[in-house]
Design a protein around this motif. Structure first.
Motif, PDB file in Angstrom:
ATOM      1  N   VAL A 124       0.807  -1.208   0.000  1.00 14.53           N
ATOM      2  CA  VAL A 124       0.000   0.000   0.000  1.00 14.53           C
ATOM      3  C   VAL A 124       0.850   1.272   0.000  1.00 14.53           C
ATOM      4  CG1 VAL A 124      -1.748   1.321   1.269  1.00 14.53           C
ATOM      5  CG2 VAL A 124      -1.907  -1.164   1.173  1.00 14.53           C
ATOM      6  N   LYS A 125       1.706   1.418   0.995  1.00 14.87           N
ATOM      7  CA  LYS A 125       2.414   2.687   1.218  1.00 14.87           C
ATOM      8  C   LYS A 125       3.834   2.640   0.645  1.00 14.87           C
ATOM      9  CE  LYS A 125       3.683   5.816   4.939  1.00 14.87           C
ATOM     10  NZ  LYS A 125       3.787   5.950   6.389  1.00 14.87           N
ATOM     11  N   PRO A 126       4.115   3.446  -0.399  1.00 16.31           N
ATOM     12  CA  PRO A 126       5.464   3.470  -0.964  1.00 16.31           C
ATOM     13  C   PRO A 126       6.514   3.903   0.069  1.00 16.31           C
ATOM     14  CG  PRO A 126       3.911   4.533  -2.443  1.00 16.31           C
ATOM     15  CD  PRO A 126       3.185   4.303  -1.149  1.00 16.31           C
ATOM     16  N   GLY A 127       7.701   3.313  -0.062  1.00 18.56           N
ATOM     17  CA  GLY A 127       8.803   3.652   0.827  1.00 18.56           C
ATOM     18  C   GLY A 127       9.805   2.527   0.899  1.00 18.56           C
ATOM     19  N   SER A 128      10.796   2.684   1.777  1.00 21.33           N
ATOM     20  CA  SER A 128      11.832   1.672   2.000  1.00 21.33           C
ATOM     21  C   SER A 128      11.630   1.055   3.374  1.00 21.33           C
ATOM     22  CB  SER A 128      13.221   2.304   1.922  1.00 21.33           C
ATOM     23  OG  SER A 128      13.451   2.792   0.622  1.00 21.33           O
ATOM     24  N   TYR A 129      11.653  -0.262   3.417  1.00 20.75           N
ATOM     25  CA  TYR A 129      11.369  -0.991   4.648  1.00 20.75           C
ATOM     26  C   TYR A 129      12.327  -2.159   4.776  1.00 20.75           C
ATOM     27  CZ  TYR A 129       7.100   1.626   3.877  1.00 20.75           C
ATOM     28  OH  TYR A 129       6.209   2.643   3.628  1.00 20.75           O
ATOM     29  N   ALA A 130      12.234  -2.878   5.892  1.00 20.45           N
ATOM     30  CA  ALA A 130      13.062  -4.064   6.086  1.00 20.45           C
ATOM     31  C   ALA A 130      12.371  -5.034   7.030  1.00 20.45           C
ATOM     32  CB  ALA A 130      14.418  -3.675   6.651  1.00 20.45           C
ATOM     33  N   LEU A 131      12.636  -6.304   6.812  1.00 21.05           N
ATOM     34  CA  LEU A 131      12.325  -7.349   7.769  1.00 21.05           C
ATOM     35  C   LEU A 131      13.674  -7.827   8.289  1.00 21.05           C
ATOM     36  CD1 LEU A 131       9.627  -9.445   5.846  1.00 21.05           C
ATOM     37  CD2 LEU A 131       9.264  -7.876   7.752  1.00 21.05           C
ATOM     38  N   SER A 132      13.792  -7.999   9.591  1.00 21.65           N
ATOM     39  CA  SER A 132      15.078  -8.417  10.135  1.00 21.65           C
ATOM     40  C   SER A 132      14.869  -9.387  11.290  1.00 21.65           C
ATOM     41  CB  SER A 132      15.885  -7.205  10.604  1.00 21.65           C
ATOM     42  OG  SER A 132      15.185  -6.509  11.616  1.00 21.65           O
ATOM     43  N   ILE A 133      15.929 -10.117  11.590  1.00 20.94           N
ATOM     44  CA  ILE A 133      15.913 -11.048  12.713  1.00 20.94           C
ATOM     45  C   ILE A 133      16.234 -10.233  13.963  1.00 20.94           C
ATOM     46  CG2 ILE A 133      17.025 -13.064  13.727  1.00 20.94           C
ATOM     47  CD1 ILE A 133      17.518 -14.022  10.822  1.00 20.94           C
ATOM     48  N   PRO A 134      15.326 -10.222  14.938  1.00 25.17           N
ATOM     49  CA  PRO A 134      15.548  -9.411  16.147  1.00 25.17           C
ATOM     50  C   PRO A 134      16.861  -9.754  16.833  1.00 25.17           C
ATOM     51  CG  PRO A 134      13.318 -10.292  16.114  1.00 25.17           C
ATOM     52  CD  PRO A 134      14.073 -10.951  14.993  1.00 25.17           C
ATOM     53  N   GLY A 135      17.592  -8.706  17.242  1.00 22.16           N
ATOM     54  CA  GLY A 135      18.858  -8.883  17.944  1.00 22.16           C
ATOM     55  C   GLY A 135      20.047  -9.119  17.040  1.00 22.16           C
ATOM     56  N   SER A 136      19.835  -9.188  15.740  1.00 24.85           N
ATOM     57  CA  SER A 136      20.951  -9.408  14.820  1.00 24.85           C
ATOM     58  C   SER A 136      21.392  -8.073  14.225  1.00 24.85           C
ATOM     59  CB  SER A 136      20.561 -10.376  13.702  1.00 24.85           C
ATOM     60  OG  SER A 136      19.562  -9.792  12.901  1.00 24.85           O
ATOM     61  N   SER A 137      22.644  -8.032  13.793  1.00 22.62           N
ATOM     62  CA  SER A 137      23.158  -6.788  13.210  1.00 22.62           C
ATOM     63  C   SER A 137      23.783  -6.987  11.831  1.00 22.62           C
ATOM     64  CB  SER A 137      24.183  -6.148  14.151  1.00 22.62           C
ATOM     65  OG  SER A 137      25.251  -7.045  14.385  1.00 22.62           O
ATOM     66  N   GLY A 138      23.905  -8.205  11.375  1.00 24.41           N
ATOM     67  CA  GLY A 138      24.524  -8.473  10.081  1.00 24.41           C
ATOM     68  C   GLY A 138      23.622  -8.096   8.919  1.00 24.41           C
ATOM     69  N   GLU A 139      24.248  -7.682   7.822  1.00 22.22           N
ATOM     70  CA  GLU A 139      23.492  -7.308   6.619  1.00 22.22           C
ATOM     71  C   GLU A 139      22.701  -8.485   6.052  1.00 22.22           C
ATOM     72  OE1 GLU A 139      23.061  -4.291   5.039  1.00 22.22           O
ATOM     73  OE2 GLU A 139      23.982  -3.496   6.845  1.00 22.22           O
ATOM     74  N   ASP A 140      23.224  -9.704   6.206  1.00 21.66           N
ATOM     75  CA  ASP A 140      22.532 -10.888   5.691  1.00 21.66           C
ATOM     76  C   ASP A 140      21.291 -11.223   6.502  1.00 21.66           C
ATOM     77  OD1 ASP A 140      24.370 -11.162   3.690  1.00 21.66           O
ATOM     78  OD2 ASP A 140      25.496 -12.783   4.669  1.00 21.66           O
ATOM     79  N   GLN A 141      21.182 -10.666   7.690  1.00 21.06           N
ATOM     80  CA  GLN A 141      20.062 -10.956   8.581  1.00 21.06           C
ATOM     81  C   GLN A 141      18.942  -9.928   8.403  1.00 21.06           C
ATOM     82  OE1 GLN A 141      20.430 -13.918  10.658  1.00 21.06           O
ATOM     83  NE2 GLN A 141      21.931 -13.968   9.017  1.00 21.06           N
ATOM     84  N   ARG A 142      18.952  -9.285   7.246  1.00 24.77           N
ATOM     85  CA  ARG A 142      17.989  -8.234   6.947  1.00 24.77           C
ATOM     86  C   ARG A 142      17.506  -8.404   5.516  1.00 24.77           C
ATOM     87  NH1 ARG A 142      17.610  -2.415   8.290  1.00 24.77           N
ATOM     88  NH2 ARG A 142      17.144  -1.328   6.355  1.00 24.77           N
ATOM     89  N   LEU A 143      16.195  -8.265   5.317  1.00 21.55           N
ATOM     90  CA  LEU A 143      15.589  -8.344   3.989  1.00 21.55           C
ATOM     91  C   LEU A 143      15.087  -6.943   3.640  1.00 21.55           C
ATOM     92  CD1 LEU A 143      14.403 -10.022   1.577  1.00 21.55           C
ATOM     93  CD2 LEU A 143      12.384 -10.321   2.976  1.00 21.55           C
ATOM     94  N   ASP A 144      15.768  -6.291   2.696  1.00 21.03           N
ATOM     95  CA  ASP A 144      15.385  -4.932   2.309  1.00 21.03           C
ATOM     96  C   ASP A 144      14.207  -4.978   1.333  1.00 21.03           C
ATOM     97  OD1 ASP A 144      17.316  -3.460   3.787  1.00 21.03           O
ATOM     98  OD2 ASP A 144      18.847  -4.118   2.350  1.00 21.03           O
ATOM     99  N   ILE A 145      13.266  -4.061   1.546  1.00 23.87           N
ATOM    100  CA  ILE A 145      12.028  -4.022   0.744  1.00 23.87           C
ATOM    101  C   ILE A 145      11.761  -2.598   0.302  1.00 23.87           C
ATOM    102  CG2 ILE A 145       9.545  -4.475   0.765  1.00 23.87           C
ATOM    103  CD1 ILE A 145      10.177  -6.334   3.257  1.00 23.87           C
TER     104      ILE A 145
END
Length: 148
Positions: free
Chosen positions: A124-145
């Motif tokens: 619905v709402k245009p923009g940049s978002y992410a899904l991530s694994i809580p408590g993680s900081s690695g780039e691989d542990q994040r799904l950019d949307i």
């Protein structure tokens, strides 16, 4: 009076024929709307496994209907957080082991055991978002949307 009734009958028949032609045209083409098959996309499966990358990025279009399966291999208690993303979409349903839930929104999801959930939603709402694994900081542990 007879001419008036004849004219009325002819007008009614003409209108009926015009509507019948219009209905035939609509049946020949694909249905319109958010839920139409032509407006649906299936996203790549998201695999949740300790230490493994989430995948992505996703490029979504506002107004399109999406399906994604999220699967955990059971290697640990693992979840995905992304309240900003979940608030930028309309969740149609979440399906877990054949049970359908139609929530008004989500903040996160979590797996305590191996399994798969299917989430269907409309971006619905245009923009940049992410899904991530809580408590993680690695780039691989994040799904950019990105929603355009």
């Amino acid at each position: 009076m007879r001419y008036f009734l004849s004219a009325l009958v002819i007008a009614a028949l003409s209108a009926t024929t015009a509507f019948a032609d219009t209905d035939d045209d609509n049946e020949a083409g694909p249905p319109a709307g958010l839920m139409a098959a032509g407006n649906r996309d299936k996203l790549p499966e998201v695999m949740l496994s300790v230490g493994e990358p989430l995948g992505g990025p996703w490029h979504l279009k506002s107004g399109r209907y999406y399906t994604v399966e999220i699967t955990s291999d059971g290697s640990g208690e693992i979840g995905l957080s992304g309240a900003d993303f979940f608030h930028a979409v309309w969740i149609d349903e979440v399906v877990v082991e054949g049970l359908e839930v139609r929530p008004t929104g989500l903040n996160s999801v979590e797996f305590d055991e191996p399994g798969t959930m299917k989430i269907t939603f409309v971006a619905v709402k245009p923009g940049s978002y992410a899904l991530s694994i809580p408590g993680s900081s690695g780039e691989d542990q994040r799904l950019d949307i990105t929603i355009d």
